[in-house]
Every structure is written in C-alpha cells, then in structure tokens.
Design a protein around this motif. Structure first.
Motif, PDB file in Angstrom:
ATOM      1  N   LEU A  24       0.807  -1.219   0.000  1.00 56.02           N
ATOM      2  CA  LEU A  24       0.000   0.000   0.000  1.00 56.02           C
ATOM      3  C   LEU A  24       0.846   1.277   0.000  1.00 56.02           C
ATOM      4  CD1 LEU A  24      -2.819   1.190  -0.094  1.00 56.02           C
ATOM      5  CD2 LEU A  24      -2.949   0.913   2.391  1.00 56.02           C
ATOM      6  N   PRO A  25       1.870   1.404   0.844  1.00 57.86           N
ATOM      7  CA  PRO A  25       2.702   2.605   0.762  1.00 57.86           C
ATOM      8  C   PRO A  25       3.444   2.729  -0.572  1.00 57.86           C
ATOM      9  CG  PRO A  25       3.015   1.531   2.861  1.00 57.86           C
ATOM     10  CD  PRO A  25       2.220   0.594   2.003  1.00 57.86           C
ATOM     11  N   ARG A  26       3.714   1.600  -1.221  1.00 54.93           N
ATOM     12  CA  ARG A  26       4.332   1.639  -2.547  1.00 54.93           C
ATOM     13  C   ARG A  26       3.371   2.309  -3.531  1.00 54.93           C
ATOM     14  NH1 ARG A  26       9.042   2.133  -4.475  1.00 54.93           N
ATOM     15  NH2 ARG A  26       9.571   1.199  -2.503  1.00 54.93           N
ATOM     16  N   LEU A  27       2.087   2.004  -3.413  1.00 54.90           N
ATOM     17  CA  LEU A  27       1.092   2.688  -4.250  1.00 54.90           C
ATOM     18  C   LEU A  27       1.070   4.182  -3.946  1.00 54.90           C
ATOM     19  CD1 LEU A  27      -1.930   0.193  -4.176  1.00 54.90           C
ATOM     20  CD2 LEU A  27      -0.367   0.649  -6.076  1.00 54.90           C
ATOM     21  N   PHE A  28       1.235   4.538  -2.674  1.00 57.05           N
ATOM     22  CA  PHE A  28       1.278   5.965  -2.312  1.00 57.05           C
ATOM     23  C   PHE A  28       2.462   6.661  -2.979  1.00 57.05           C
ATOM     24  CE2 PHE A  28      -0.779   4.898   2.059  1.00 57.05           C
ATOM     25  CZ  PHE A  28      -2.023   4.781   1.472  1.00 57.05           C
ATOM     26  N   ILE A  29       3.583   5.965  -3.065  1.00 56.93           N
ATOM     27  CA  ILE A  29       4.762   6.542  -3.732  1.00 56.93           C
ATOM     28  C   ILE A  29       4.426   6.844  -5.192  1.00 56.93           C
ATOM     29  CG2 ILE A  29       7.114   6.082  -4.555  1.00 56.93           C
ATOM     30  CD1 ILE A  29       7.425   4.295  -1.987  1.00 56.93           C
ATOM     31  N   GLN A  37      -4.332  13.244 -13.683  1.00 57.22           N
ATOM     32  CA  GLN A  37      -5.497  13.026 -12.822  1.00 57.22           C
ATOM     33  C   GLN A  37      -6.133  11.662 -13.052  1.00 57.22           C
ATOM     34  OE1 GLN A  37      -6.308  15.044 -10.217  1.00 57.22           O
ATOM     35  NE2 GLN A  37      -7.682  13.371  -9.645  1.00 57.22           N
ATOM     36  N   ALA A  38      -6.161  11.194 -14.284  1.00 57.37           N
ATOM     37  CA  ALA A  38      -6.741   9.873 -14.558  1.00 57.37           C
ATOM     38  C   ALA A  38      -5.948   8.776 -13.851  1.00 57.37           C
ATOM     39  CB  ALA A  38      -6.791   9.622 -16.062  1.00 57.37           C
ATOM     40  N   VAL A  39      -4.635   8.918 -13.854  1.00 56.48           N
ATOM     41  CA  VAL A  39      -3.784   7.946 -13.168  1.00 56.48           C
ATOM     42  C   VAL A  39      -3.995   8.052 -11.662  1.00 56.48           C
ATOM     43  CG1 VAL A  39      -1.391   7.247 -12.733  1.00 56.48           C
ATOM     44  CG2 VAL A  39      -2.094   7.916 -15.042  1.00 56.48           C
ATOM     45  N   LYS A  40      -4.080   9.274 -11.140  1.00 55.60           N
ATOM     46  CA  LYS A  40      -4.358   9.473  -9.711  1.00 55.60           C
ATOM     47  C   LYS A  40      -5.677   8.814  -9.315  1.00 55.60           C
ATOM     48  CE  LYS A  40      -1.828  13.731  -8.859  1.00 55.60           C
ATOM     49  NZ  LYS A  40      -1.887  15.064  -8.246  1.00 55.60           N
ATOM     50  N   SER A 115       5.805  13.766   0.668  1.00 59.14           N
ATOM     51  CA  SER A 115       6.606  13.509  -0.534  1.00 59.14           C
ATOM     52  C   SER A 115       6.733  12.009  -0.772  1.00 59.14           C
ATOM     53  CB  SER A 115       8.005  14.102  -0.339  1.00 59.14           C
ATOM     54  OG  SER A 115       8.692  13.384   0.677  1.00 59.14           O
ATOM     55  N   ALA A 116       7.227  11.684  -1.949  1.00 58.98           N
ATOM     56  CA  ALA A 116       7.506  10.278  -2.267  1.00 58.98           C
ATOM     57  C   ALA A 116       8.563   9.722  -1.317  1.00 58.98           C
ATOM     58  CB  ALA A 116       7.959  10.148  -3.717  1.00 58.98           C
ATOM     59  N   LYS A 117       9.506  10.555  -0.924  1.00 64.56           N
ATOM     60  CA  LYS A 117      10.548  10.116   0.025  1.00 64.56           C
ATOM     61  C   LYS A 117       9.926   9.711   1.366  1.00 64.56           C
ATOM     62  CE  LYS A 117      15.024  11.527   1.810  1.00 64.56           C
ATOM     63  NZ  LYS A 117      16.058  12.570   1.810  1.00 64.56           N
ATOM     64  N   PHE A 118       8.957  10.468   1.835  1.00 68.73           N
ATOM     65  CA  PHE A 118       8.260  10.118   3.070  1.00 68.73           C
ATOM     66  C   PHE A 118       7.615   8.738   2.940  1.00 68.73           C
ATOM     67  CE2 PHE A 118       4.201   9.856   5.335  1.00 68.73           C
ATOM     68  CZ  PHE A 118       4.612  10.079   6.643  1.00 68.73           C
ATOM     69  N   TYR A 119       6.951   8.498   1.802  1.00 69.63           N
ATOM     70  CA  TYR A 119       6.275   7.212   1.612  1.00 69.63           C
ATOM     71  C   TYR A 119       7.266   6.067   1.430  1.00 69.63           C
ATOM     72  CZ  TYR A 119       2.039   9.907   1.467  1.00 69.63           C
ATOM     73  OH  TYR A 119       1.016  10.742   1.806  1.00 69.63           O
ATOM     74  N   ARG A 120       8.447   6.351   0.901  1.00 68.99           N
ATOM     75  CA  ARG A 120       9.484   5.314   0.823  1.00 68.99           C
ATOM     76  C   ARG A 120       9.896   4.888   2.231  1.00 68.99           C
ATOM     77  NH1 ARG A 120      11.120   8.341  -3.721  1.00 68.99           N
ATOM     78  NH2 ARG A 120      10.891   7.088  -5.605  1.00 68.99           N
ATOM     79  N   PHE A 121      10.090   5.856   3.106  1.00 66.10           N
ATOM     80  CA  PHE A 121      10.421   5.539   4.495  1.00 66.10           C
ATOM     81  C   PHE A 121       9.272   4.780   5.148  1.00 66.10           C
ATOM     82  CE2 PHE A 121      10.146   6.613   9.004  1.00 66.10           C
ATOM     83  CZ  PHE A 121      11.344   6.062   9.446  1.00 66.10           C
ATOM     84  N   LEU A 122       8.057   5.253   4.924  1.00 66.47           N
ATOM     85  CA  LEU A 122       6.876   4.601   5.490  1.00 66.47           C
ATOM     86  C   LEU A 122       6.757   3.168   4.984  1.00 66.47           C
ATOM     87  CD1 LEU A 122       4.441   5.441   7.318  1.00 66.47           C
ATOM     88  CD2 LEU A 122       3.162   5.757   5.195  1.00 66.47           C
ATOM     89  N   ASN A 123       7.125   2.950   3.736  1.00 66.31           N
ATOM     90  CA  ASN A 123       7.061   1.625   3.121  1.00 66.31           C
ATOM     91  C   ASN A 123       8.065   0.655   3.731  1.00 66.31           C
ATOM     92  OD1 ASN A 123       8.130   0.142   0.121  1.00 66.31           O
ATOM     93  ND2 ASN A 123       6.177  -0.310   1.066  1.00 66.31           N
ATOM     94  N   GLU A 124       9.215   1.156   4.103  1.00 58.61           N
ATOM     95  CA  GLU A 124      10.290   0.277   4.580  1.00 58.61           C
ATOM     96  C   GLU A 124      10.312   0.112   6.090  1.00 58.61           C
ATOM     97  OE1 GLU A 124      13.535   2.315   2.765  1.00 58.61           O
ATOM     98  OE2 GLU A 124      12.908   1.723   0.752  1.00 58.61           O
ATOM     99  N   SER A 125       9.728   1.021   6.832  1.00 63.44           N
ATOM    100  CA  SER A 125       9.816   0.989   8.292  1.00 63.44           C
ATOM    101  C   SER A 125       9.193  -0.235   8.955  1.00 63.44           C
ATOM    102  CB  SER A 125       9.251   2.278   8.887  1.00 63.44           C
ATOM    103  OG  SER A 125       7.921   2.462   8.508  1.00 63.44           O
ATOM    104  N   PRO A 126       8.073  -0.767   8.486  1.00 63.29           N
ATOM    105  CA  PRO A 126       7.504  -1.926   9.199  1.00 63.29           C
ATOM    106  C   PRO A 126       8.314  -3.213   9.037  1.00 63.29           C
ATOM    107  CG  PRO A 126       6.158  -1.423   7.305  1.00 63.29           C
ATOM    108  CD  PRO A 126       7.169  -0.318   7.424  1.00 63.29           C
TER     109      PRO A 126
END
Length: 142
Positions: A24-29, A37-40, A115-126
């Motif tokens: 899920l956080p990877r999708l957020f990235i 907008q269509a992709v979003k 940012s995407a960087k925040f979501y990368r950290f969020l993705n890897e932290s668990p």
C-alpha cells in the motif's frame, strides 16, 4: 491438533496482511509521483480496494492470535515475556494499518501532504518491526 491449525491460519493471515501492508505505501509513492489526474484516480481505486482487502486479514490475524493465547492459558501468558514485547510491536502494526487508512483518505480527497521520500520511508519501516515479531515468536527469548 486444533492448536496447530489455528497457528497455521494465524500465520497465513498475517503473511497476507503483511503483503498488503508492504504494498500500500508503494502505491502511495507512485500516486505521489504522477501529475495525471486519470492515473491518480486509478491509484485511488487501487489503494481503497487493497486497504479493504487486507483489513479482514488483519482482523483474522488478531482473532486467531487471541484464540491461541486463550488456548495456551493465562499462566503461560503471564510467563511468556517475549510475547508481551511481541504484542506491543503488533500493536504498532495495527496503529500503522489505521494510519495508512487516513493517508488513503487524504489521497482520495487529493489532499496528500507528503513527498515520495516520506512514503518510501513509510514503506520500509515496518520491515524491522515484522523481523522483530517473527524473531520473538520463533526464538521465544527475552
């Protein structure tokens, strides 16, 4: 024998839940990195479907875990200090799961603040939390 089946299903649902928690956080990235907008809008659908797909796995993991503790008994639970630490870490994962829901809602309203960087950290932290949980469950030492 029943105990082993409950344990097997507990592990199965935990693995299924973690697969979604990691994706899920990877999708957020990816969602953060697009301006189309269509992709979003497509990411919004994917994120919502994934979150609601993995949430029953989280619930079943919890139910089966509680059932296992009940089967092992109160005396075992009191003596299993490793389990107390594991449960604290598992609680962090449930808070993380709920936090992902709030992020998903922000994306649904086009109100992402990170940012995407925040979501990368969020993705890897668990990953480290899951490693500690598995280590405690297997080694049973603290």
């Amino acid at each position: 024998m029943t105990l082993l089946y409950i344990k097997a299903f507990h592990l199965f649902f935990m693995v299924a839940w973690m697969a979604g928690i990691f994706y899920l956080p990877r999708l957020f990235i990816y969602h953060t990195l697009t301006n189309n907008q269509a992709v979003k809008d497509q990411f919004k659908v994917m994120e919502r479907r994934l979150w609601f797909f993995i949430t029953p796995f989280a619930i079943l993991t919890l139910i089966l875990g509680i059932w296992l503790i009940t089967l092992y008994g109160a005396q075992w639970f009191a003596a299993a200090h490793w389990l107390h630490i594991k449960l604290a870490l598992v609680s962090v994962l449930y808070v993380y799961h709920i936090y992902l829901f709030f992020i998903m809602r922000a994306f649904a309203k086009d109100e992402n603040k990170h940012s995407a960087k925040f979501y990368r950290f969020l993705n890897e932290s668990p990953v480290l939390i899951v490693l500690a949980i598995i280590g405690l469950a297997v080694v049973k030492y603290v």
